[in-house]
Scaffold this motif. Structure first.
Motif, short mmCIF file in Angstrom:
data_model
loop_
_atom_site.label_atom_id
_atom_site.label_comp_id
_atom_site.label_asym_id
_atom_site.label_seq_id
_atom_site.Cartn_x
_atom_site.Cartn_y
_atom_site.Cartn_z
N ASP A 26 20.18 48.47 51.19
CA ASP A 26 20.33 48.81 49.78
C ASP A 26 21.78 49.24 49.54
O ASP A 26 22.19 50.32 49.92
N PHE A 27 22.55 48.34 48.89
CA PHE A 27 23.97 48.58 48.67
C PHE A 27 24.30 48.56 47.18
O PHE A 27 23.64 47.87 46.40
N ALA A 28 25.35 49.29 46.84
CA ALA A 28 25.95 49.21 45.51
C ALA A 28 27.44 48.96 45.69
O ALA A 28 28.07 49.56 46.58
N VAL A 29 27.99 48.06 44.89
CA VAL A 29 29.42 47.78 44.94
C VAL A 29 29.98 48.02 43.55
O VAL A 29 29.55 47.40 42.57
N LEU A 30 30.94 48.90 43.46
CA LEU A 30 31.55 49.27 42.19
C LEU A 30 32.94 48.64 42.13
O LEU A 30 33.84 49.02 42.88
N VAL A 31 33.08 47.65 41.26
CA VAL A 31 34.35 46.92 41.12
C VAL A 31 35.22 47.63 40.10
O VAL A 31 34.76 47.98 39.00
N ARG A 32 36.44 47.86 40.44
CA ARG A 32 37.33 48.62 39.56
C ARG A 32 37.59 47.90 38.24
O ARG A 32 37.51 46.68 38.17
N VAL A 46 36.33 42.25 45.90
CA VAL A 46 35.44 41.28 45.25
C VAL A 46 36.31 40.41 44.35
O VAL A 46 36.99 40.92 43.47
N ASP A 47 36.29 39.11 44.59
CA ASP A 47 37.16 38.20 43.84
C ASP A 47 38.62 38.66 43.90
O ASP A 47 39.32 38.68 42.90
N ARG A 48 39.02 39.10 45.11
CA ARG A 48 40.39 39.57 45.35
C ARG A 48 40.75 40.77 44.48
O ARG A 48 41.89 40.97 44.12
N TRP A 49 39.75 41.56 44.16
CA TRP A 49 39.98 42.74 43.32
C TRP A 49 39.37 43.95 44.03
O TRP A 49 38.30 43.86 44.62
N PRO A 50 40.04 45.12 44.01
CA PRO A 50 39.54 46.28 44.75
C PRO A 50 38.19 46.78 44.25
O PRO A 50 37.91 46.78 43.03
N MET A 106 31.28 37.62 36.69
CA MET A 106 31.52 36.92 37.95
C MET A 106 30.34 36.02 38.28
O MET A 106 29.21 36.31 37.90
N LEU A 107 30.62 34.94 38.99
CA LEU A 107 29.59 34.00 39.40
C LEU A 107 29.52 33.91 40.91
O LEU A 107 30.50 34.14 41.60
N SER A 162 30.41 38.43 49.03
CA SER A 162 31.53 38.95 48.24
C SER A 162 32.73 38.02 48.30
O SER A 162 33.51 37.92 47.34
N GLN A 163 32.89 37.31 49.42
CA GLN A 163 34.01 36.39 49.56
C GLN A 163 33.84 35.14 48.72
O GLN A 163 34.80 34.41 48.48
N THR A 164 32.62 34.87 48.27
CA THR A 164 32.37 33.66 47.49
C THR A 164 32.22 33.94 46.00
O THR A 164 32.09 33.01 45.22
N LEU A 165 32.24 35.22 45.61
CA LEU A 165 32.18 35.54 44.19
C LEU A 165 33.50 35.14 43.54
O LEU A 165 34.58 35.39 44.08
#
Length: 240
Positions: A74-80, A60-64, A1-2, A104-107
């Motif tokens: 300090d955050f972690a985001v786990l993309v499925r 994230v990128d329209r994905w859960p 992802m960018l 996250s909306q711009t990724l």
């Protein structure tokens, strides 16, 4: 992802040829690290993150995805998983939840296939000049393929230097072993002399200021120079 916002730059990228890898983006005092892994490891990773605290559902990128907060900022985001991989993002620096939600909306652009190959070329096109700089004062073992260094696939200076020198060291040790078996005393002395002189190679001295890996290299080099070599050098140096 960018990150599809101005001001963000890639500061580190490695793992082109591995099943996992890392891309680090930075803007000002904020940093976002994205790590990708095979989808098979997702369940275990999510279970581990649930030990941090409850998951908050996000996209994230329209994905859960699931968001976990270690402590303030300090955050972690786990993309499925998607297309056989999953991504974990980790913030560093001065972050708020609002900052993360906005970003996250711009990724965009879950890269695969041709898009990923273009991105790889963009960040690896300088590998030739970088390899030449690393090897400027380093004698190369017989048959050493400089062009093959492109598949090291990292942009981080320390990791790239370590990858190059690993192949150089392994090549000279292989030559030393070959020469001993064949009774080629001149080649034995040549390989031993080269490795003895590795203490003066510029790239190893620079790497030594940033980490401990050169000490491992020099340890094996000194053993070869003394006519011995302990078992396990292949793993220690990362020889194929």
């Amino acid at each position: 992802m960018l990150i599809n916002r101005s001001g963000w730059k890639v500061t580190s990228l490695y793992g082109f040829v591995e099943e996992h890898g890392t891309v680090v983006f930075r803007r000002g005092g904020q940093e976002l690290e994205m790590n990708w892994y095979p989808a098979s490891g997702y369940a275990e990773r999510r279970t581990d993150r649930l030990g941090v605290g409850p998951a908050t559902s996000v996209q994230v990128d329209r994905w859960p995805a699931d968001l976990f907060q270690y402590f303030a900022g300090d955050f972690a985001v786990l993309v499925r998983p998607r297309d056989g991989v999953f991504v974990e993002m980790r913030t560093s620096g001065n972050w708020s939840r609002k900052d993360l939600d906005r970003l996250s909306q711009t990724l965009s652009g879950w890269m695969r296939g041709r898009g990923w190959r273009r991105f790889r070329r963009r960040w690896s096109r300088r590998w030739g000049s970088r390899a030449a700089a690393v090897l400027a004062d380093v004698p190369l073992p017989p048959g050493f393929d400089v062009a093959a260094l492109e598949d090291i696939g990292v942009s981080d200076a320390y990791q790239f230097g370590m990858g190059v020198m690993s192949r150089v060291g392994c090549g000279w040790i292989a030559e030393w072993q070959r020469a001993r078996v064949s009774g080629d005393e001149a080649a034995v002395r040549r390989a031993a002399d080269v490795l003895r002189g590795s203490h003066g190679w510029r790239v190893l001295r620079e790497l030594d200021r940033a980490g401990d890996w050169p000490e491992v290299f020099w340890g094996y080099a000194d053993e070869v120079a003394a006519g011995t070599l302990r078992a396990g050098y292949s793993q220690g140096l990362g020889c194929a």
